[in-house]
Write an enzyme that holds these catalytic residues in place. Structure first.
Site, PDB file in Angstrom:
ATOM      1  N   HIS A 132       0.853  -1.158   0.033  1.00 45.92           N
ATOM      2  CA  HIS A 132       0.178  -0.036  -0.131  1.00 45.92           C
ATOM      3  C   HIS A 132       0.978   1.252  -0.032  1.00 45.92           C
ATOM      4  O   HIS A 132       0.573   2.003  -0.763  1.00 45.92           O
ATOM      5  CB  HIS A 132      -1.028  -0.171   1.174  1.00 45.92           C
ATOM      6  CG  HIS A 132      -1.674   1.307   1.494  1.00 45.92           C
ATOM      7  ND1 HIS A 132      -2.744   1.842   0.570  1.00 45.92           N
ATOM      8  CD2 HIS A 132      -1.493   2.292   2.313  1.00 45.92           C
ATOM      9  CE1 HIS A 132      -3.275   2.813   1.255  1.00 45.92           C
ATOM     10  NE2 HIS A 132      -2.334   3.102   2.177  1.00 45.92           N
ATOM     11  N   GLU A 197     -10.215   1.815   3.951  1.00 46.92           N
ATOM     12  CA  GLU A 197      -8.817   1.425   4.282  1.00 46.92           C
ATOM     13  C   GLU A 197      -9.338  -0.062   4.897  1.00 46.92           C
ATOM     14  O   GLU A 197      -9.810  -0.137   5.986  1.00 46.92           O
ATOM     15  CB  GLU A 197      -8.056   2.129   4.908  1.00 46.92           C
ATOM     16  CG  GLU A 197      -7.490   3.629   3.978  1.00 46.92           C
ATOM     17  CD  GLU A 197      -6.529   4.246   4.506  1.00 46.92           C
ATOM     18  OE1 GLU A 197      -6.160   4.177   5.906  1.00 46.92           O
ATOM     19  OE2 GLU A 197      -5.988   4.859   3.932  1.00 46.92           O
ATOM     20  N   GLU A 199      -7.955  -2.529   7.231  1.00 49.18           N
ATOM     21  CA  GLU A 199      -7.056  -2.703   8.155  1.00 49.18           C
ATOM     22  C   GLU A 199      -7.588  -3.548   9.238  1.00 49.18           C
ATOM     23  O   GLU A 199      -8.630  -4.042   9.445  1.00 49.18           O
ATOM     24  CB  GLU A 199      -6.955  -1.336   9.070  1.00 49.18           C
ATOM     25  CG  GLU A 199      -6.719  -0.459   8.054  1.00 49.18           C
ATOM     26  CD  GLU A 199      -5.806   0.993   8.662  1.00 49.18           C
ATOM     27  OE1 GLU A 199      -5.498   0.733   9.808  1.00 49.18           O
ATOM     28  OE2 GLU A 199      -5.773   1.995   8.081  1.00 49.18           O
TER      29      GLU A 199
HETATM   30 MN    MN Z   1      -5.453   4.007   7.987  1.00 49.20          MN
END
Ligand code: MN
Length: 423
Positions: A132, A197, A199
């Site tokens: 990323h 995002e 995560e």
């Molecule tokens: Mn983040």
């Protein structure tokens, strides 16, 4: 050392809760994650629950603990936490003497309302996804995608805990300052480059005293568990505001976590060696340990799906955008994040949340954000029904899922986190 595999992970264990025996279920008896819940529609206080099959066990009512404060349980030693896990496992096993009493303490997950699993005092978001960081860096700095510090320092910024909500969160599209590259001045309005995002969120167990850094071994024992985390990001706000102090309003409007914390103990069969490719710098000694090298990494499959408003109205299910794996994506392990966070003497507290950063794999179909998936908004993705996306539109629902599989172990899941963008 990370938690070791023991009798609570035995694939032969059977549970008297029927739904826990279904194959592919997220919450078999080998998992036993913690969350906070109440009967949907009620105004009861939040209770600590253990997910088992499609049910929730009221943990305080079992008599194994005398609190409904998960942060208190998080402050326990790793040995105490392991004992609690074993006691829950024993009570849920087929033939258990607790069956009759505990069967009255179950609530169907479909009848429960969940909340954020603990009080999150502080939230720090890291940037451990090297694919990323490289892909995003390339968009801004084609000649030098990774900053020179990346392979030495776990990069992070201090996030905002107050806007973290549990799965099901709906939030208004943020507004703020943006500046187009060719514009002379910034303008104000709704974000046009809203992104997700993918995560993991690592929860801190016992904290450390101010001024007392954690060694790598201590840091491993202070990892309470993991959940899914969607760190919603307004890319246009971010591009204008991030220099020189990093993200601010582009990130602080909403972050969504899954309701269940899968414990470090449950993850034991799914740990993996921490390895660096040849030619990569070795971590500095304070970020290195034998235990970390042997089993510091976590091996979690991660999936992102989207359902647009039009898809929902047409009865079309969510469609998968990407599928990847945490171990391939992350440059640093959870213990390295805890050790690094405390190395200057900063104190962590039970319930603090550390975001992994966006976990993109090396392949295009493993991207953890639209910024990468659409190459900075230049290559729209096609959705069923003819829709296209570069960034998120109003009414879009994002769903993140995670699960662990390994030969010789029973599959466990992290559940899911969903969130919807409102106008
Ligand atoms: Mn983040």
């Amino acid at each position: 050392m990370s938690a070791t595999v023991n009798d609570t992970h035995d694939p032969a264990l059977r549970c008297w809760v029927d739904s826990a025996q279904q194959p592919e279920i997220d919450f078999p008896i080998q998992n036993l994650p913690y969350g906070r819940y109440r009967q949907a529609g009620s105004t009861q206080g939040w209770r600590i629950g253990v997910a088992i099959g499609d049910q929730i066990l009221d943990l305080r009512a079992t008599g194994l603990i005398d609190t409904d404060d998960l942060n208190e349980l998080m402050s326990w030693s790793s040995e105490q936490r392991l004992q609690l896990r074993r006691a829950i496992s024993l009570g849920l096993r087929e033939g258990s003497a607790q069956r009759q009493a505990w069967s009255k303490l179950l609530l169907a997950q479909s009848e429960a309302e969940m909340t954020v699993p603990c009080r999150i005092g502080d939230y720090t978001d890291f940037y451990t996804g090297i694919h990323h960081a490289t892909a995003v860096g390339r968009l801004f700095r084609p000649d030098q995608p990774l900053m020179p510090n990346y392979k030495w320092v776990p990069i992070g910024y201090h996030g905002r805990a107050s806007s973290i909500r549990v799965s099901g969160q709906q939030f208004k599209r943020p507004r703020g300052q943006t500046k187009a590259p060719d514009a002379a001045e910034p303008s104000f309005g709704p974000s046009r480059r809203l992104d997700y995002e993918l995560e993991l969120g690592f929860y801190v167990a016992q904290g450390n005293a101010l001024g007392e850094p954690l060694s790598m071994d201590a840091a491993e024992e202070r990892l309470f568990g993991v959940s899914l985390l969607n760190d919603w990001s307004a890319r246009d706000l971010q591009a204008w505001e991030y220099q020189p102090l990093g993200p601010f309003l582009s990130k602080s409007f909403a972050s969504t976590v899954s309701p269940w914390i899968v414990t470090a103990e449950a993850l034991a069969p799914f740990r993996a060696p921490f390895v660096r490719d040849a030619g990569e710098p070795a971590p500095l000694p304070y970020l290195d340990s034998e235990g970390n090298r042997a089993s510091g990494a976590v091996d979690i499959m991660l999936e992102v799906s989207i359902q647009t408003r039009r898809m929902a109205e047409a009865g079309q299910p969510a469609v998968r955008l990407t599928l990847g794996n945490s171990r391939e994506a992350a440059y640093w392990t959870p213990a390295q994040l805890l050790a690094h966070h405390t190395v200057n003497g900063c104190n962590l507290q039970p319930g603090d949340l550390l975001g992994s950063g966006t976990l993109s794999g090396p392949q295009p179909d493993q991207c953890g954000s639209l910024l990468e998936l659409t190459v900075g908004g230049k290559q729209p993705i096609q959705l069923p029904g003819g829709e296209q996306r570069t960034f998120l539109e109003d009414g879009d629902t994002l769903i993140l899922r995670g699960w662990c599989v390994r030969d010789g172990a029973v599959r466990i899941g992290l559940g899911e986190v969903r969130g919807t963008v409102l106008p």
